[in-house]
Design a protein around this motif. Structure first.
Motif, PDB file in Angstrom:
ATOM      1  N   VAL A   1       0.843  -1.201   0.000  1.00 57.52           N
ATOM      2  CA  VAL A   1       0.000   0.000   0.000  1.00 57.52           C
ATOM      3  C   VAL A   1       0.878   1.251   0.000  1.00 57.52           C
ATOM      4  O   VAL A   1       0.630   2.203  -0.752  1.00 57.52           O
ATOM      5  CB  VAL A   1      -0.940  -0.003   1.230  1.00 57.52           C
ATOM      6  CG1 VAL A   1      -1.641   1.352   1.361  1.00 57.52           C
ATOM      7  CG2 VAL A   1      -1.976  -1.109   1.106  1.00 57.52           C
ATOM      8  N   GLN A   2       1.899   1.261   0.852  1.00 62.11           N
ATOM      9  CA  GLN A   2       2.812   2.404   0.910  1.00 62.11           C
ATOM     10  C   GLN A   2       3.502   2.610  -0.435  1.00 62.11           C
ATOM     11  O   GLN A   2       3.624   3.734  -0.924  1.00 62.11           O
ATOM     12  CB  GLN A   2       3.859   2.172   2.003  1.00 62.11           C
ATOM     13  CG  GLN A   2       4.901   3.262   2.125  1.00 62.11           C
ATOM     14  CD  GLN A   2       4.372   4.535   2.760  1.00 62.11           C
ATOM     15  OE1 GLN A   2       3.438   4.495   3.545  1.00 62.11           O
ATOM     16  NE2 GLN A   2       4.983   5.678   2.446  1.00 62.11           N
ATOM     17  N   PHE A   3       3.960   1.536  -1.048  1.00 60.01           N
ATOM     18  CA  PHE A   3       4.697   1.621  -2.307  1.00 60.01           C
ATOM     19  C   PHE A   3       3.820   2.100  -3.451  1.00 60.01           C
ATOM     20  O   PHE A   3       4.248   2.903  -4.293  1.00 60.01           O
ATOM     21  CB  PHE A   3       5.288   0.251  -2.651  1.00 60.01           C
ATOM     22  CG  PHE A   3       6.210   0.262  -3.836  1.00 60.01           C
ATOM     23  CD1 PHE A   3       7.545   0.615  -3.690  1.00 60.01           C
ATOM     24  CD2 PHE A   3       5.745  -0.060  -5.103  1.00 60.01           C
ATOM     25  CE1 PHE A   3       8.398   0.643  -4.789  1.00 60.01           C
ATOM     26  CE2 PHE A   3       6.585  -0.035  -6.212  1.00 60.01           C
ATOM     27  CZ  PHE A   3       7.917   0.309  -6.047  1.00 60.01           C
ATOM     28  N   LEU A   4       2.566   1.642  -3.492  1.00 56.53           N
ATOM     29  CA  LEU A   4       1.686   1.954  -4.615  1.00 56.53           C
ATOM     30  C   LEU A   4       0.945   3.279  -4.458  1.00 56.53           C
ATOM     31  O   LEU A   4       0.670   3.968  -5.450  1.00 56.53           O
ATOM     32  CB  LEU A   4       0.673   0.823  -4.811  1.00 56.53           C
ATOM     33  CG  LEU A   4       1.257  -0.539  -5.205  1.00 56.53           C
ATOM     34  CD1 LEU A   4       0.163  -1.603  -5.211  1.00 56.53           C
ATOM     35  CD2 LEU A   4       1.928  -0.458  -6.585  1.00 56.53           C
ATOM     36  N   LEU A   5       0.603   3.658  -3.222  1.00 56.41           N
ATOM     37  CA  LEU A   5      -0.279   4.802  -3.017  1.00 56.41           C
ATOM     38  C   LEU A   5       0.366   5.980  -2.294  1.00 56.41           C
ATOM     39  O   LEU A   5      -0.195   7.072  -2.296  1.00 56.41           O
ATOM     40  CB  LEU A   5      -1.529   4.357  -2.243  1.00 56.41           C
ATOM     41  CG  LEU A   5      -2.363   3.232  -2.875  1.00 56.41           C
ATOM     42  CD1 LEU A   5      -3.553   2.902  -1.978  1.00 56.41           C
ATOM     43  CD2 LEU A   5      -2.843   3.632  -4.262  1.00 56.41           C
ATOM     44  N   LYS A   6       1.519   5.778  -1.658  1.00 58.78           N
ATOM     45  CA  LYS A   6       2.118   6.853  -0.877  1.00 58.78           C
ATOM     46  C   LYS A   6       3.569   7.057  -1.304  1.00 58.78           C
ATOM     47  O   LYS A   6       3.904   6.801  -2.467  1.00 58.78           O
ATOM     48  CB  LYS A   6       1.985   6.533   0.619  1.00 58.78           C
ATOM     49  CG  LYS A   6       0.521   6.415   1.084  1.00 58.78           C
ATOM     50  CD  LYS A   6       0.422   6.114   2.553  1.00 58.78           C
ATOM     51  CE  LYS A   6      -1.041   5.972   2.989  1.00 58.78           C
ATOM     52  NZ  LYS A   6      -1.779   7.231   2.879  1.00 58.78           N
ATOM     53  N   ASP A   7       4.412   7.494  -0.391  1.00 58.82           N
ATOM     54  CA  ASP A   7       5.812   7.775  -0.698  1.00 58.82           C
ATOM     55  C   ASP A   7       6.591   6.460  -0.779  1.00 58.82           C
ATOM     56  O   ASP A   7       7.031   5.919   0.235  1.00 58.82           O
ATOM     57  CB  ASP A   7       6.394   8.685   0.387  1.00 58.82           C
ATOM     58  CG  ASP A   7       7.846   9.068   0.114  1.00 58.82           C
ATOM     59  OD1 ASP A   7       8.362   8.707  -0.968  1.00 58.82           O
ATOM     60  OD2 ASP A   7       8.445   9.726   0.984  1.00 58.82           O
ATOM     61  N   ARG A   8       6.784   5.950  -2.001  1.00 59.76           N
ATOM     62  CA  ARG A   8       7.420   4.644  -2.172  1.00 59.76           C
ATOM     63  C   ARG A   8       8.898   4.645  -1.795  1.00 59.76           C
ATOM     64  O   ARG A   8       9.470   3.598  -1.468  1.00 59.76           O
ATOM     65  CB  ARG A   8       7.263   4.172  -3.609  1.00 59.76           C
ATOM     66  CG  ARG A   8       7.930   5.041  -4.665  1.00 59.76           C
ATOM     67  CD  ARG A   8       7.765   4.433  -6.052  1.00 59.76           C
ATOM     68  NE  ARG A   8       6.359   4.250  -6.401  1.00 59.76           N
ATOM     69  CZ  ARG A   8       5.941   3.638  -7.504  1.00 59.76           C
ATOM     70  NH1 ARG A   8       6.836   3.170  -8.375  1.00 59.76           N
ATOM     71  NH2 ARG A   8       4.665   3.514  -7.758  1.00 59.76           N
TER      72      ARG A   8
ATOM     73  N   PHE B   1      12.128   1.328   1.117  1.00 53.43           N
ATOM     74  CA  PHE B   1      13.488   0.806   1.223  1.00 53.43           C
ATOM     75  C   PHE B   1      14.457   1.840   1.793  1.00 53.43           C
ATOM     76  O   PHE B   1      15.531   1.480   2.271  1.00 53.43           O
ATOM     77  CB  PHE B   1      13.969   0.325  -0.145  1.00 53.43           C
ATOM     78  CG  PHE B   1      13.136  -0.802  -0.701  1.00 53.43           C
ATOM     79  CD1 PHE B   1      13.231  -2.075  -0.171  1.00 53.43           C
ATOM     80  CD2 PHE B   1      12.235  -0.577  -1.736  1.00 53.43           C
ATOM     81  CE1 PHE B   1      12.460  -3.114  -0.660  1.00 53.43           C
ATOM     82  CE2 PHE B   1      11.457  -1.607  -2.241  1.00 53.43           C
ATOM     83  CZ  PHE B   1      11.567  -2.883  -1.704  1.00 53.43           C
ATOM     84  N   GLY B   2      14.043   3.098   1.760  1.00 53.64           N
ATOM     85  CA  GLY B   2      14.904   4.154   2.293  1.00 53.64           C
ATOM     86  C   GLY B   2      15.147   4.030   3.781  1.00 53.64           C
ATOM     87  O   GLY B   2      16.181   4.483   4.290  1.00 53.64           O
TER      88      GLY B   2
ATOM     89  N   ASP C   1       6.678   7.213   7.683  1.00 58.58           N
ATOM     90  CA  ASP C   1       5.250   6.952   7.788  1.00 58.58           C
ATOM     91  C   ASP C   1       5.002   5.693   8.612  1.00 58.58           C
ATOM     92  O   ASP C   1       5.787   4.732   8.566  1.00 58.58           O
ATOM     93  CB  ASP C   1       4.636   6.769   6.396  1.00 58.58           C
ATOM     94  CG  ASP C   1       4.605   8.060   5.599  1.00 58.58           C
ATOM     95  OD1 ASP C   1       4.788   9.129   6.213  1.00 58.58           O
ATOM     96  OD2 ASP C   1       4.412   7.988   4.363  1.00 58.58           O
ATOM     97  N   SER C   2       3.883   5.680   9.341  1.00 56.73           N
ATOM     98  CA  SER C   2       3.585   4.533  10.195  1.00 56.73           C
ATOM     99  C   SER C   2       3.318   3.262   9.390  1.00 56.73           C
ATOM    100  O   SER C   2       3.573   2.156   9.873  1.00 56.73           O
ATOM    101  CB  SER C   2       2.392   4.847  11.101  1.00 56.73           C
ATOM    102  OG  SER C   2       1.340   5.421  10.371  1.00 56.73           O
ATOM    103  N   LEU C   3       2.839   3.395   8.150  1.00 57.94           N
ATOM    104  CA  LEU C   3       2.654   2.202   7.320  1.00 57.94           C
ATOM    105  C   LEU C   3       3.992   1.510   7.064  1.00 57.94           C
ATOM    106  O   LEU C   3       4.073   0.276   7.069  1.00 57.94           O
ATOM    107  CB  LEU C   3       2.005   2.571   5.981  1.00 57.94           C
ATOM    108  CG  LEU C   3       0.504   2.801   5.962  1.00 57.94           C
ATOM    109  CD1 LEU C   3       0.054   3.219   4.573  1.00 57.94           C
ATOM    110  CD2 LEU C   3      -0.263   1.567   6.399  1.00 57.94           C
ATOM    111  N   VAL C   4       5.035   2.284   6.844  1.00 59.55           N
ATOM    112  CA  VAL C   4       6.366   1.729   6.606  1.00 59.55           C
ATOM    113  C   VAL C   4       6.890   1.055   7.866  1.00 59.55           C
ATOM    114  O   VAL C   4       7.403  -0.077   7.828  1.00 59.55           O
ATOM    115  CB  VAL C   4       7.344   2.828   6.153  1.00 59.55           C
ATOM    116  CG1 VAL C   4       8.753   2.269   5.987  1.00 59.55           C
ATOM    117  CG2 VAL C   4       6.878   3.463   4.858  1.00 59.55           C
TER     118      VAL C   4
END
Length: 315
Positions: free
Chosen positions: A56-63, A67-68, A188-191
């Protein structure tokens, strides 16, 4: 009238909280009726939900954050500790408490974490004891007494292993909450939660490989319950909770998040028909009252809270 975005936020946080609460009850059914192994469910739940949240993070937010977060050695070390001692610990103890007792008691005991944080910060002299803290601790201790004894001093109404795992779950959640603060300042908390779940799931896989689970004789409805716990009770619940912050304040989401223990109690009692005495209902009311008190009086300027961050949830 509420704007459409605000109505959407309210719907998301309410739905997410209910998914969390019901997810615990469904897990109880899997453990006690279908013999699903706790180790297998925790491992599978963490791995699948973790990878889905990262997707979700990769597709919709700051991808770039996906990995950063691993490029800084200090941050990477903090993330590994958070995944093992925070995420894995709180997930395993919570599920173990459900297995030995029920989802209602496990969820309510886990919600003692804010009181443990208050006591920890007071002992560390990072905050002072306030009247609100005294009321909070009193509600928590009184709620636990009624919940676990049903008003009787001669015996416990909940099995001892369920109580031990439940209290450990609260301790783990307290550590989880405090340990997340430096990570939330940069990512982000998703990450954070996505990777923590993956780390915890991979670590537990080394001890209890998920592919060794014996599904002989497991009916179709058990698979549907598994999908609910992993997809709705974990991944979607967390995602909805985070998305609600686009139109609601952290205080509002925390307040409405208190529907989680209520949902766990109601589904445990009325769906699984678990016995629940009048004093246990009183204990439940005390603990939910404690949660509401904390949510309503949380100070956004406090350095010891996450009220300025996107809250992390774990159930």
């Amino acid at each position: 009238m509420n704007s459409p975005s605000r109505r959407t936020g309210l719907l998301l946080v309410i739905t997410g909280a209910i998914f969390w609460g019901v997810g615990g009850t469904v897990a109880q059914k899997l453990f006690q009726q279908y013999g699903i192994d706790v180790n297998w469910l925790v491992t599978t739940r963490l791995l699948i939900a973790g990878f889905l949240l990262l997707a979700v993070q990769f597709l919709l937010k700051d991808r770039a954050q996906v990995f950063g977060i691993w490029k800084n050695k200090r941050t990477a070390f903090q993330l590994v500790i958070f995944g093992l001692l925070g995420m894995l610990a709180v997930q395993y103890t919570y599920m173990a408490s459900i297995k030995h007792g029920n989802a209602a008691v496990a969820t309510l005991l886990q919600y003692l974490a804010p009181v443990m944080i208050i006591l920890y910060l007071i002992l560390r002299k990072q905050t002072v004891l306030t009247q609100r803290d005294l009321i909070t601790v009193t509600l928590a201790l009184g709620g636990c007494f009624f919940l676990l004894t049903n008003g009787s001093l001669s015996n416990l109404s909940v099995p001892a292993p369920a109580i031990i795992w439940g209290v450990l779950s609260g301790v783990a959640l307290a550590f989880y909450t405090l340990n997340a603060i430096p990570l939330l300042a940069h990512y982000d908390s998703l990450v954070i939660v996505g990777w923590a779940m993956v780390i915890g799931g991979l670590a537990l896989s080394l001890i209890h490989p998920p592919w060794q689970m014996d599904f002989t004789g497991v009916p179709l409805e058990a698979y549907l319950y598994l999908v609910f716990v992993i997809l709705f009770g974990t991944m979607l619940a967390f995602w909805f909770y985070i998305e609600s912050l686009q139109s609601l304040s952290p205080k509002e989401t925390s307040l409405l998040g208190s529907l989680e223990p209520l949902a766990a109690v109601l589904t445990t009692v009325f769906w699984l028909h678990e016995p629940f005495g009048s004093f246990q209902w009183l204990g439940t009311a005390c603990i939910i009252g404690m949660i509401l008190l904390l949510a309503l009086t949380k100070k956004s300027s406090s350095k010891q809270t996450l009220s300025n961050k996107k809250p992390l949830r774990v159930s």
